[in-house]
Design a protein around this motif. Structure first.
Motif, PDB file in Angstrom:
ATOM      1  N   THR A 200       0.832  -1.201   0.000  1.00 35.49           N
ATOM      2  CA  THR A 200       0.000   0.000   0.000  1.00 35.49           C
ATOM      3  C   THR A 200       0.867   1.252   0.000  1.00 35.49           C
ATOM      4  O   THR A 200       1.988   1.261   0.511  1.00 35.49           O
ATOM      5  N   LEU A 201       0.335   2.303  -0.566  1.00 30.97           N
ATOM      6  CA  LEU A 201       1.044   3.573  -0.679  1.00 30.97           C
ATOM      7  C   LEU A 201       1.297   4.162   0.708  1.00 30.97           C
ATOM      8  O   LEU A 201       0.431   4.122   1.586  1.00 30.97           O
ATOM      9  N   LYS A 202       2.511   4.714   0.900  1.00 30.85           N
ATOM     10  CA  LYS A 202       2.880   5.359   2.159  1.00 30.85           C
ATOM     11  C   LYS A 202       3.281   6.809   1.890  1.00 30.85           C
ATOM     12  O   LYS A 202       4.028   7.095   0.953  1.00 30.85           O
ATOM     13  N   ASN A 203       2.781   7.721   2.731  1.00 32.54           N
ATOM     14  CA  ASN A 203       3.068   9.141   2.543  1.00 32.54           C
ATOM     15  C   ASN A 203       4.533   9.454   2.827  1.00 32.54           C
ATOM     16  O   ASN A 203       5.136   8.898   3.749  1.00 32.54           O
ATOM     17  N   MET A 204       5.084  10.347   2.029  1.00 38.69           N
ATOM     18  CA  MET A 204       6.442  10.857   2.219  1.00 38.69           C
ATOM     19  C   MET A 204       6.299  12.320   2.630  1.00 38.69           C
ATOM     20  O   MET A 204       6.000  13.185   1.812  1.00 38.69           O
ATOM     21  N   THR A 205       6.503  12.592   3.912  1.00 38.33           N
ATOM     22  CA  THR A 205       6.187  13.910   4.457  1.00 38.33           C
ATOM     23  C   THR A 205       7.335  14.904   4.348  1.00 38.33           C
ATOM     24  O   THR A 205       7.131  16.106   4.535  1.00 38.33           O
ATOM     25  N   ALA A 206       8.546  14.412   4.055  1.00 36.76           N
ATOM     26  CA  ALA A 206       9.699  15.298   3.885  1.00 36.76           C
ATOM     27  C   ALA A 206      10.772  14.545   3.119  1.00 36.76           C
ATOM     28  O   ALA A 206      10.803  13.310   3.109  1.00 36.76           O
ATOM     29  N   ILE A 207      11.653  15.305   2.469  1.00 39.30           N
ATOM     30  CA  ILE A 207      12.800  14.707   1.788  1.00 39.30           C
ATOM     31  C   ILE A 207      13.910  15.745   1.736  1.00 39.30           C
ATOM     32  O   ILE A 207      13.652  16.939   1.522  1.00 39.30           O
TER      33      ILE A 207
ATOM     34  N   ASN B  15      11.681   6.307  10.717  1.00 38.67           N
ATOM     35  CA  ASN B  15      10.862   6.687   9.560  1.00 38.67           C
ATOM     36  C   ASN B  15      11.672   7.359   8.453  1.00 38.67           C
ATOM     37  O   ASN B  15      11.096   7.805   7.456  1.00 38.67           O
ATOM     38  N   ASP B  16      12.992   7.446   8.639  1.00 35.64           N
ATOM     39  CA  ASP B  16      13.855   8.079   7.637  1.00 35.64           C
ATOM     40  C   ASP B  16      14.485   7.011   6.748  1.00 35.64           C
ATOM     41  O   ASP B  16      15.189   6.113   7.235  1.00 35.64           O
ATOM     42  N   VAL B  17      14.240   7.116   5.449  1.00 40.03           N
ATOM     43  CA  VAL B  17      14.702   6.118   4.482  1.00 40.03           C
ATOM     44  C   VAL B  17      15.625   6.798   3.471  1.00 40.03           C
ATOM     45  O   VAL B  17      15.242   7.796   2.846  1.00 40.03           O
ATOM     46  N   THR B  18      16.832   6.256   3.311  1.00 35.61           N
ATOM     47  CA  THR B  18      17.792   6.802   2.351  1.00 35.61           C
ATOM     48  C   THR B  18      17.575   6.176   0.986  1.00 35.61           C
ATOM     49  O   THR B  18      17.519   4.950   0.859  1.00 35.61           O
ATOM     50  N   PHE B  19      17.456   7.030  -0.037  1.00 40.25           N
ATOM     51  CA  PHE B  19      17.304   6.573  -1.416  1.00 40.25           C
ATOM     52  C   PHE B  19      18.698   6.443  -2.034  1.00 40.25           C
ATOM     53  O   PHE B  19      19.347   7.444  -2.351  1.00 40.25           O
TER      54      PHE B  19
ATOM     55  N   LEU C 153       9.073   9.002   5.991  1.00 37.61           N
ATOM     56  CA  LEU C 153       7.817   8.338   5.656  1.00 37.61           C
ATOM     57  C   LEU C 153       6.905   8.282   6.867  1.00 37.61           C
ATOM     58  O   LEU C 153       7.345   8.449   8.011  1.00 37.61           O
ATOM     59  N   GLU C 154       5.635   8.035   6.607  1.00 38.26           N
ATOM     60  CA  GLU C 154       4.683   7.890   7.704  1.00 38.26           C
ATOM     61  C   GLU C 154       5.045   6.672   8.552  1.00 38.26           C
ATOM     62  O   GLU C 154       5.736   5.754   8.106  1.00 38.26           O
TER      63      GLU C 154
END
Length: 214
Positions: free
Chosen positions: A19-26, A70-74, A36-37
């Protein structure tokens, strides 16, 4: 300097998404970090489809190289340029790809598009024209796949063709490098009928974002 052959490469299509998860900042960083949420469920090495207010990032397929709450590195996504990636406007959402289906029996492939376009101009005093680059043409990849409706990929391709929702595509090269694309999928269910040649269906991928290579 090195050269390589594609022999042994495998091609797969995303068949299931979380399911889609909101990305509130980058962040604007050499490797972008997205917030992410809660309960996003993303782990290191997961593959994500990104929807972002940044057009250069929107629809890209990326790999998570680190997760801290909740912080994910791309991995490999450089967003340091605030002219291309204006601060504060890159929010959106992500979807984790949870399953892939290999497209087997690929006979050959070809690419088209991606050529640089130019606009020409000259001044009144000039006797020659000048060119400046504008945009690149839309890019597509075509695979001819041996006709076999019993293969698992057949149903996945039919569904992707009918719903017209972009799908992630993964190409694993013999060198171990991996290419990720995001594309609209067109699947021609009518096989070729050329005497003494393998019957084949044509799969066309119309890219919606730049590829990502790992």
């Amino acid at each position: 300097m090195a050269v390589s052959l594609p022999n042994g490469a495998t091609v797969s299509i995303a068949s299931t998404y979380a399911t889609l998860k909101n990305m509130t900042a980058i962040t604007n960083a050499a490797q972008a970090v997205a917030t992410l949420e809660a309960s996003h469920g993303v782990a290191v090495s997961d593959i994500l489809e990104v929807s972002s207010g940044w057009s250069k990032l929107n629809n890209r397929i990326v790999r998570a190289s680190a997760v801290a709450t909740n912080d994910v590195t791309f991995e490999g996504i450089n967003t340091t340029s605030t002219s291309r990636y204006p601060a504060g406007s890159g929010t959106g959402s992500v979807r984790k790809i949870t399953a892939w289906t290999q497209i087997t029996q690929v006979l050959d492939s070809s690419t088209s598009g991606g050529e640089q376009q130019f606009t020409s101009y000259s001044f009144l005093e000039d006797d020659t024209e000048r060119q400046i680059p504008t945009v690149k043409s839309a890019q597509s990849i075509t695979f001819n796949v041996a006709d076999d409706s019993t293969r698992p990929h057949y149903t996945v391709l039919v569904t992707a063709d009918e719903d017209r929702i972009p799908r992630a595509i993964r190409v694993v090269l013999p060198t171990g490098a991996v290419l990720y694309y995001n594309a609209y999928v067109t699947f021609n269910k009518t096989p070729t009928l050329t005497k003494n040649e393998v019957m084949a269906n044509q799969v066309t991928l119309s890219l919606v974002a730049d590829p990502t290579r790992y």
